[in-house]
Design an enzyme around this catalytic site. Structure first.
Site, PDB file in Angstrom:
ATOM      1  CG  ASP A  27      -3.024   4.152   4.271  1.00  0.00           C
ATOM      2  OD1 ASP A  27      -4.061   3.997   4.944  1.00  0.00           O
ATOM      3  OD2 ASP A  27      -2.695   3.401   3.335  1.00  0.00           O
ATOM      4  CD1 TRP A  70      -2.022  -2.188   2.025  1.00  0.00           C
ATOM      5  CD2 TRP A  70      -2.897  -1.417   0.115  1.00  0.00           C
ATOM      6  NE1 TRP A  70      -3.006  -3.057   1.619  1.00  0.00           N
ATOM      7  CE2 TRP A  70      -3.557  -2.612   0.458  1.00  0.00           C
ATOM      8  CE3 TRP A  70      -3.279  -0.742  -1.048  1.00  0.00           C
ATOM      9  CZ2 TRP A  70      -4.578  -3.163  -0.318  1.00  0.00           C
ATOM     10  CZ3 TRP A  70      -4.298  -1.285  -1.830  1.00  0.00           C
ATOM     11  CH2 TRP A  70      -4.931  -2.477  -1.461  1.00  0.00           C
ATOM     12  CE  LYS A 104      -8.045  -3.469   4.577  1.00  0.00           C
ATOM     13  NZ  LYS A 104      -7.260  -2.416   3.924  1.00  0.00           N
TER      14      LYS A 104
HETATM   15  C1  PLP Z   1      -6.697  -1.981   2.554  1.00  0.00           C
HETATM   16  C2  PLP Z   1      -5.689  -0.906   2.570  1.00  0.00           C
HETATM   17  C3  PLP Z   1      -5.645   0.081   1.567  1.00  0.00           C
HETATM   18  C4  PLP Z   1      -6.576   0.077   0.394  1.00  0.00           C
HETATM   19  O1  PLP Z   1      -7.814   0.478   0.794  1.00  0.00           O
HETATM   20  P1  PLP Z   1      -9.034   0.652  -0.243  1.00  0.00           P
HETATM   21  O2  PLP Z   1     -10.056   1.257   0.672  1.00  0.00           O
HETATM   22  O3  PLP Z   1      -9.385  -0.710  -0.732  1.00  0.00           O
HETATM   23  O4  PLP Z   1      -8.598   1.561  -1.309  1.00  0.00           O
HETATM   24  C5  PLP Z   1      -4.708   1.077   1.693  1.00  0.00           C
HETATM   25  N1  PLP Z   1      -3.851   1.126   2.717  1.00  0.00           N
HETATM   26  C6  PLP Z   1      -3.848   0.189   3.692  1.00  0.00           C
HETATM   27  C7  PLP Z   1      -2.871   0.282   4.806  1.00  0.00           C
HETATM   28  C8  PLP Z   1      -4.775  -0.845   3.648  1.00  0.00           C
HETATM   29  O5  PLP Z   1      -4.781  -1.784   4.609  1.00  0.00           O
END
Ligand code: PLP
Length: 349
Positions: free
Chosen positions: A166, A98, A190
């Site tokens: 993020d 990511w 998540k």
């Molecule tokens: C799952 C995830 C993403 C991607 O998220 P989407 O909502 O599917 O775009 C980005 N960064 C991290 C750390 C993730 O776990």
């Protein structure tokens, strides 16, 4: 019920599922799925959800909370557009799949995206040092928890430039000092709610300062001005996220959740370290409390182990294809008894 160790979308508390299901049938005489996002009832939900994020994370004055769409994958781009400054240059700590995508989208926004540290050399199985942070950059971006590799930052990088994170896979898993950040973003699916909403916590003083021309939807200032109602928000996802936030606050908040998460992680890592059939795949000091990655020491036991956990009502344990092995994702709503069930199976191998 199954023990859901999946990496996302995540398990949520049963109570939240029940309340959400009830509102699909009756939310003040309508289904939550048909209610107008401009109705007083839903505007109240949106305002409550934004307030509850502030309560749960102790967000100081001077920050705006938004629920947008596009996932964290659009967040990579939104971060770069909104925080482009005079250098048109941004620094990234690359700790996984990511984080790599974040670098790519920084470049797509027209910035010079530089990796000041990376753990790619060892398949992202550790958190690299990040001592040398240049000052001719517009911001520093990192990924607090690496969902796929199973590593997690234990400290917040120190820097004088705006800090962006993020936090998709560990937000609300522990207390955080929001004042250290200029922007935090996270896909809801998540640890917060169902897929569809993306949470942004942005410092007000940073809004409207970009040196790039930003398309409207990508401009956080546009959303802030419209109280997160610039366009139709992901109504159901915001509604359920708010139910989960209320549940969290009622049950001791992120402090209590952090204790629970630590207990779950201790139990599983302890088994991995003491059971000769298993080994962890990341450096011990950088281990994630959310996503535990491990593998068998003897691959010939794979078929037997896979049958055991499948028969044990466990799902989502297969590792990401880029890492292999196994990954147990233990988001907030996963109960200790699910981890106990997994550990019991590991012991029986
Ligand atoms: C799952 C995830 C993403 C991607 O998220 P989407 O909502 O599917 O775009 C980005 N960064 C991290 C750390 C993730 O776990």
């Amino acid at each position: 019920m199954k023990h859901n160790f999946g990496a996302g979308p995540c398990i949520l508390p049963q109570e939240v599922f029940k309340e959400a299901a009830a509102a699909v049938l009756d939310f003040n005489g309508l289904s939550i799925l048909e209610v107008s996002h401009r109705s007083a009832d839903f505007v109240k939900v949106m305002e409550e959800a934004r307030e509850n994020v502030k309560k749960a994370l102790n967000v100081p004055e001077g920050y705006t909370v938004l629920f947008l769409q596009g996932g964290a994958s659009l967040g990579f781009l939104i971060a770069a557009y909104n925080f482009a400054g005079k250098h048109k240059r941004a620094a990234y700590i690359n700790t996984g799949t990511w984080a790599t995508n974040a670098v790519k989208e920084g470049a797509n926004a027209g910035l010079e995206a530089i990796e000041i540290a990376s753990s790619k050399d060892k398949g992202f199985n550790y958190i690299p040092d990040f001592n040398e942070i240049p000052d001719d950059i517009d911001f520093l971006h990192y990924t607090s928890n690496n969902t796929i590799a199973g590593t997690q930052f234990k400290t917040i990088p120190k820097t004088d430039v705006p800090l962006i994170c993020d936090m998709s896979s560990d937000i609300f898993s522990q207390p955080i000092d929001v004042s250290k950040f200029d922007l935090i973003y996270a896909g809801a699916q998540k640890n917060l709610g169902p897929a569809g909403a993306t949470l942004y916590i942005v410092k007000d003083s940073a809004l409207g300062k970009s040196t790039l021309h930003i398309p409207s939807y990508l401009d956080l200032a546009v959303h802030a001005k419209k109280d997160s109602m610039f366009n139709t928000p992901p109504v159901f996802s915001v509604f359920v996220s708010n139910l989960n936030l209320k549940y969290m606050l009622k049950n001791g908040g992120v402090e209590e959740i952090a204790n629970k998460n630590q207990a779950k992680a201790d139990l599983l890592y302890n088994e991995i370290d003491n059971n000769p059939n298993f080994e962890g795949t990341t450096e011990v000091k950088d281990r994630s409390l959310m996503n535990v990655t491990f593998r068998l020491t003897d691959e010939s036991k794979k078929e037997r182990f896979d049958k055991l956990w499948n028969d044990g009502n466990i799902i989502g344990l297969k590792g990401h294809r880029s890492v292999g092995g196994y990954r147990a994702s233990m988001y907030n709503a996963l109960e200790l008894n699910s981890v106990q069930a997994l550990v019991k199976i590991m012991k029986s191998l």
